[in-house]
Design a protein around this motif. Structure first.
Motif, PDB file in Angstrom:
ATOM      1  N   THR A  98      -9.261   5.629   0.346  1.00 42.63           N
ATOM      2  CA  THR A  98      -9.320   4.255   0.353  1.00 42.63           C
ATOM      3  C   THR A  98      -8.160   3.877   1.042  1.00 42.63           C
ATOM      4  O   THR A  98      -7.011   4.148   0.705  1.00 42.63           O
ATOM      5  CB  THR A  98      -9.265   3.472  -1.171  1.00 42.63           C
ATOM      6  N   LEU A  99      -8.154   3.029   2.299  1.00 42.20           N
ATOM      7  CA  LEU A  99      -7.113   2.336   2.895  1.00 42.20           C
ATOM      8  C   LEU A  99      -6.897   1.206   2.353  1.00 42.20           C
ATOM      9  O   LEU A  99      -7.931   0.287   1.957  1.00 42.20           O
ATOM     10  CB  LEU A  99      -7.384   2.388   4.250  1.00 42.20           C
ATOM     11  N   VAL A 100      -5.816   0.713   1.898  1.00 39.58           N
ATOM     12  CA  VAL A 100      -5.282  -0.608   1.467  1.00 39.58           C
ATOM     13  C   VAL A 100      -4.533  -1.384   2.623  1.00 39.58           C
ATOM     14  O   VAL A 100      -3.708  -0.805   3.229  1.00 39.58           O
ATOM     15  CB  VAL A 100      -4.268  -0.393   0.364  1.00 39.58           C
ATOM     16  N   TYR A 101      -4.886  -2.443   3.139  1.00 38.30           N
ATOM     17  CA  TYR A 101      -4.645  -2.957   4.427  1.00 38.30           C
ATOM     18  C   TYR A 101      -4.138  -4.362   4.179  1.00 38.30           C
ATOM     19  O   TYR A 101      -4.576  -5.200   3.043  1.00 38.30           O
ATOM     20  CB  TYR A 101      -5.595  -3.102   5.648  1.00 38.30           C
ATOM     21  N   ALA A 102      -3.364  -5.283   4.900  1.00 38.16           N
ATOM     22  CA  ALA A 102      -2.997  -6.329   5.076  1.00 38.16           C
ATOM     23  C   ALA A 102      -3.639  -7.091   6.019  1.00 38.16           C
ATOM     24  O   ALA A 102      -3.551  -6.549   6.977  1.00 38.16           O
ATOM     25  CB  ALA A 102      -1.421  -6.503   4.973  1.00 38.16           C
ATOM     26  N   GLY A 103      -3.608  -8.345   5.688  1.00 37.50           N
ATOM     27  CA  GLY A 103      -4.076  -9.354   7.047  1.00 37.50           C
ATOM     28  C   GLY A 103      -5.400  -9.058   7.304  1.00 37.50           C
ATOM     29  O   GLY A 103      -6.332  -8.459   6.530  1.00 37.50           O
ATOM     30  N   ASP A 104      -6.112  -9.296   8.425  1.00 36.93           N
ATOM     31  CA  ASP A 104      -7.418  -9.401   8.997  1.00 36.93           C
ATOM     32  C   ASP A 104      -7.550  -8.582   9.809  1.00 36.93           C
ATOM     33  O   ASP A 104      -6.529  -8.195  10.930  1.00 36.93           O
ATOM     34  CB  ASP A 104      -7.796 -10.945   9.501  1.00 36.93           C
ATOM     35  N   PRO A 105      -8.580  -7.495   9.535  1.00 37.96           N
ATOM     36  CA  PRO A 105      -8.969  -6.724  10.577  1.00 37.96           C
ATOM     37  C   PRO A 105      -9.400  -6.998  12.048  1.00 37.96           C
ATOM     38  O   PRO A 105      -9.903  -8.014  11.944  1.00 37.96           O
ATOM     39  CB  PRO A 105     -10.126  -5.880  10.074  1.00 37.96           C
ATOM     40  N   ASN A 106      -8.896  -6.235  12.849  1.00 39.30           N
ATOM     41  CA  ASN A 106      -9.207  -6.667  14.339  1.00 39.30           C
ATOM     42  C   ASN A 106     -10.287  -5.605  14.846  1.00 39.30           C
ATOM     43  O   ASN A 106     -10.125  -4.555  15.135  1.00 39.30           O
ATOM     44  CB  ASN A 106      -7.903  -6.700  15.231  1.00 39.30           C
ATOM     45  N   GLU A 122      -0.941  -0.516   4.274  1.00 36.37           N
ATOM     46  CA  GLU A 122       0.007  -0.448   3.421  1.00 36.37           C
ATOM     47  C   GLU A 122       0.189   1.110   2.583  1.00 36.37           C
ATOM     48  O   GLU A 122       1.264   1.552   2.294  1.00 36.37           O
ATOM     49  CB  GLU A 122       0.020  -1.612   2.267  1.00 36.37           C
ATOM     50  N   SER A 123      -1.122   1.637   2.232  1.00 33.96           N
ATOM     51  CA  SER A 123      -1.273   2.710   1.492  1.00 33.96           C
ATOM     52  C   SER A 123      -2.448   3.417   1.631  1.00 33.96           C
ATOM     53  O   SER A 123      -3.549   2.662   2.199  1.00 33.96           O
ATOM     54  CB  SER A 123      -0.757   2.488   0.136  1.00 33.96           C
ATOM     55  N   ALA A 124      -2.487   4.414   1.266  1.00 31.57           N
ATOM     56  CA  ALA A 124      -4.031   5.258   1.248  1.00 31.57           C
ATOM     57  C   ALA A 124      -4.096   5.984  -0.291  1.00 31.57           C
ATOM     58  O   ALA A 124      -3.005   6.526  -0.481  1.00 31.57           O
ATOM     59  CB  ALA A 124      -4.043   6.153   2.327  1.00 31.57           C
ATOM     60  N   ILE A 125      -5.277   5.867  -0.707  1.00 33.32           N
ATOM     61  CA  ILE A 125      -5.356   6.631  -2.075  1.00 33.32           C
ATOM     62  C   ILE A 125      -6.418   7.654  -1.506  1.00 33.32           C
ATOM     63  O   ILE A 125      -7.533   7.544  -1.027  1.00 33.32           O
ATOM     64  CB  ILE A 125      -5.979   5.652  -3.063  1.00 33.32           C
ATOM     65  N   ASP A 126      -6.149   8.834  -1.718  1.00 34.70           N
ATOM     66  CA  ASP A 126      -7.010  10.202  -1.387  1.00 34.70           C
ATOM     67  C   ASP A 126      -7.993  10.295  -2.508  1.00 34.70           C
ATOM     68  O   ASP A 126      -8.147   9.464  -3.658  1.00 34.70           O
ATOM     69  CB  ASP A 126      -6.312  11.455  -1.333  1.00 34.70           C
ATOM     70  N   GLU A 127      -8.845  11.271  -2.559  1.00 35.80           N
ATOM     71  CA  GLU A 127      -9.862  11.566  -3.356  1.00 35.80           C
ATOM     72  C   GLU A 127      -9.536  12.157  -4.714  1.00 35.80           C
ATOM     73  O   GLU A 127     -10.371  11.956  -5.644  1.00 35.80           O
ATOM     74  CB  GLU A 127     -10.887  12.623  -2.753  1.00 35.80           C
ATOM     75  N   SER A 128      -8.274  12.372  -4.913  1.00 34.64           N
ATOM     76  CA  SER A 128      -7.797  12.926  -6.133  1.00 34.64           C
ATOM     77  C   SER A 128      -6.680  11.539  -6.769  1.00 34.64           C
ATOM     78  O   SER A 128      -6.174  12.002  -7.821  1.00 34.64           O
ATOM     79  CB  SER A 128      -6.781  14.230  -6.147  1.00 34.64           C
ATOM     80  N   GLY A 129      -6.927  10.449  -6.140  1.00 36.78           N
ATOM     81  CA  GLY A 129      -6.035   9.556  -6.780  1.00 36.78           C
ATOM     82  C   GLY A 129      -4.723   9.516  -6.414  1.00 36.78           C
ATOM     83  O   GLY A 129      -3.761   8.716  -6.934  1.00 36.78           O
TER      84      GLY A 129
END
Length: 572
Positions: A98-106, A122-129
């Motif tokens: 899961t990618l955690v993003y800020a603002g509006d995607p372009n 801002e961060s990424a969560i991999d399959e193991s959390g």
């Protein structure tokens, strides 16, 4: 005798994960967490709901609709798959990351029905959390390919995993702590993971992640009660009348001693008992009863959340003194060390009447005991404040022409070796500004200067079977928000305090939580020189140029004028 002299009752069996390569903040891991049947009935309730596609949506809208649908995992992300072709929806692996993003995607059209999406991550969560934090302002581009299905645009190729906004992240994810052990099984070492909140199967995801082993940066520093390859036999961890039933592969349980069985029970309890509705954990083997010792896991004597004492050491009139409850206490029978101009003192949490300090030039490290002259144990350029662990070692880093070097000197005089350099190849060409060892002895917080930019890292402490430090493993980067990292202290088992000293400017003290959420500790302090934090005590004091002793009270700092001690520090 120090606790590190205790003999581990069972062998340390570490679960293997891939080691992170290079000095980067990334934490690569292999192996899916796995899917499971529901633990409890009912659909989870979310404050944020995904919207299905409507007729006539443009390719841009389809891509953005798919991204927005990543907030809702109901029925295996059923709504998100509605934006995809049937084949793409069947192949898409929603739990990859899961990618955690800020603002509006372009969204940009690239031709041939291909679209790129640029976003500030801002961060990424991999399959193991496992969370990886990114520096502020970092962008990432994802590509999509679309095609028309019955006159409507649908996604034919999409990146694996989901994307959520930083604003919705706290609603759809929550942190959980897995625990592993230092090699001598004295302390539980936290490994913080992120999982979808209020979700069926959360117990299964947590147990699966635990069985896979620790995060890459911790892997060389900790052990697990579960041998490599241990897996769930039943592909879910149901909760039955408050009891989480963990059914494991009998092959990996066969022959386990009573001590090993207690450790497995303890590790699972630490992971699951904080979940709502879970009050007990039961281990079964191939859905058959698994005999457990008639003992509580308390018999293991493992400290889950270690805490230091509330007595600090400091400097007053060129001698070391103690500070306790705003009282300054002399230390009896210490020799006169005024000619050394002592600074940056330290004391361990697990031993008495032993101290460490640097000389006034910051080039010599001494051990100090009552009734004897100070012992010079280390010389080097620009030594960092000593950090004394619970295994008999004092740590400091020197900054030489070829980069930083990490050293340890034994304050436990029964140890065979007295001083040695600890391997830390990732520090080549870097300057270490601060180095602190956690009470569990398995983790080091390190502030480095990289070409004029300060960075905060967390690294695993590699020790041999006797507890002797041998190296600092490849680190992960921790991001800060309000304060530039210049110095660091442990505040809790899962939180740090960082700040940067200044003679004439107002600077902030920041709490850096290992789950990625940071807070400023009160108003900025003018002329900040030093901060003392006691791990497990949640207590913070600050030294300023014109006010030696400031205690944090709520969101403000109170001056205690009766304390004149400078350069004070809690154990650690």
């Amino acid at each position: 005798m120090l606790r590190h002299r205790l003999t581990a009752l069972i062998a340390a069996l570490s679960a293997v994960v891939l080691f992170a390569a290079g000095c980067t903040p990334m934490l690569p891991t292999d192996g899916p967490v796995g899917t499971s049947e529901p633990d409890v009935g009912g659909d989870p309730a979310y404050n944020i709901q995904a919207r299905s596609p409507v007729e006539g949506m443009s390719p841009d809208d389809i891509v953005l609709g798919f991204i927005n649908a990543g907030v809702e995992p109901s029925s295996q992300y059923e709504v998100a798959r509605e934006y995809m072709t049937e084949e793409a929806g069947a192949e898409w692996i929603s739990g990859a990351r899961t990618l955690v993003y800020a603002g509006d995607p372009n969204v940009l059209a690239m031709g041939d029905d291909t679209y790129s999406v640029q976003m500030e991550v801002e961060s990424a969560i991999d399959e193991s959390g496992i969370m990886t934090q990114f520096p502020e302002g970092q962008t990432q581009t994802e590509e999509f390919r679309l095609e028309e299905v019955d006159g409507e645009w649908r996604i034919a190729e999409a990146p694996e995993g989901t994307m959520v906004t930083s604003g919705s992240f706290a609603t759809v994810y929550e942190a959980h702590t897995l625990s592993f052990y230092d090699p001598q099984r004295l302390y539980a070492v936290p490994d913080i993971r992120w999982f979808r909140s209020n979700r069926d199967g959360i117990t299964t995801e947590i147990v699966s992640a635990l069985l896979e082993g620790p995060a890459a940066y911790l892997e060389p520093a900790v052990s697990s009660a579960f041998s490599n390859g241990t897996a769930l036999q039943r592909p879910s961890v149901p909760v039955e009348e408050g009891v989480a039933v963990v059914d494991l592969d009998p092959e990996h349980l066969r022959g386990a001693s009573n001590q090993e069985r207690l450790l497995m029970q303890h590790q699972l309890e630490l992971a699951l008992l904080d979940l709502p509705g879970v009050r007990a954990v039961e281990i079964t083997a191939g859905q058959a009863e698994y005999e457990m010792p008639d003992q509580s896991t308390d018999a293991l004597g493992i400290e889950d959340r270690p805490s230091v004492g509330n007595t600090q050491v400091g400097v007053l009139d060129d001698t070391l003194v103690r500070v306790q409850d705003l009282q300054t206490l002399s230390i009896g029978s210490l020799p006169d060390i005024s000619d050394l101009e002592p600074q940056k003192p330290a004391l361990p949490a697990e031993a008495e009447e032993i101290f460490a300090f640097l000389d006034g030039e910051g080039e010599e490290l001494y051990h100090l005991r009552p009734h004897r002259s100070p012992d010079l144990v280390l010389s080097g350029e620009e030594l960092t404040r000593p950090s004394m662990d619970n295994f008999g070692w004092t740590w400091s880093a020197s900054n030489e022409d070829d980069g930083a070097h990490v050293h340890v000197a034994a304050y436990d005089e029964t140890l065979a070796q007295t001083a040695l350099e600890v391997s830390a190849d990732w520090l080549v060409d870097l300057e270490v500004k601060s180095l602190r060892i956690a009470q569990d002895g398995a983790r080091a917080a390190v502030v480095v200067d990289d070409g004029g930019e300060s960075r905060l890292y967390l690294a695993g402490v590699v020790r041999d079977s006797s507890g002797t430090p041998r190296g600092l493993g490849e680190p992960i980067a921790l991001q800060t928000t309000t304060a530039e990292p210049g110095d660091v202290r442990w505040l809790e088992q899962d939180a740090l305090v960082i700040w940067s000293t200044s003679d004439d400017s107002a600077v902030e003290v920041e709490r850096v939580n290992l789950n990625g959420s940071n807070q400023s500790l009160g108003s900025p302090l003018l002329g900040l020189q030093n901060v003392s934090a006691g791990e497990g005590l949640r207590t913070v004091f600050a030294e300023r140029v014109d006010a030696p002793y400031n205690s944090r009270s709520g969101d403000s700092w109170d001056i205690n004028e009766e304390v004149e001690v400078r350069d004070y520090a809690f154990p650690g």
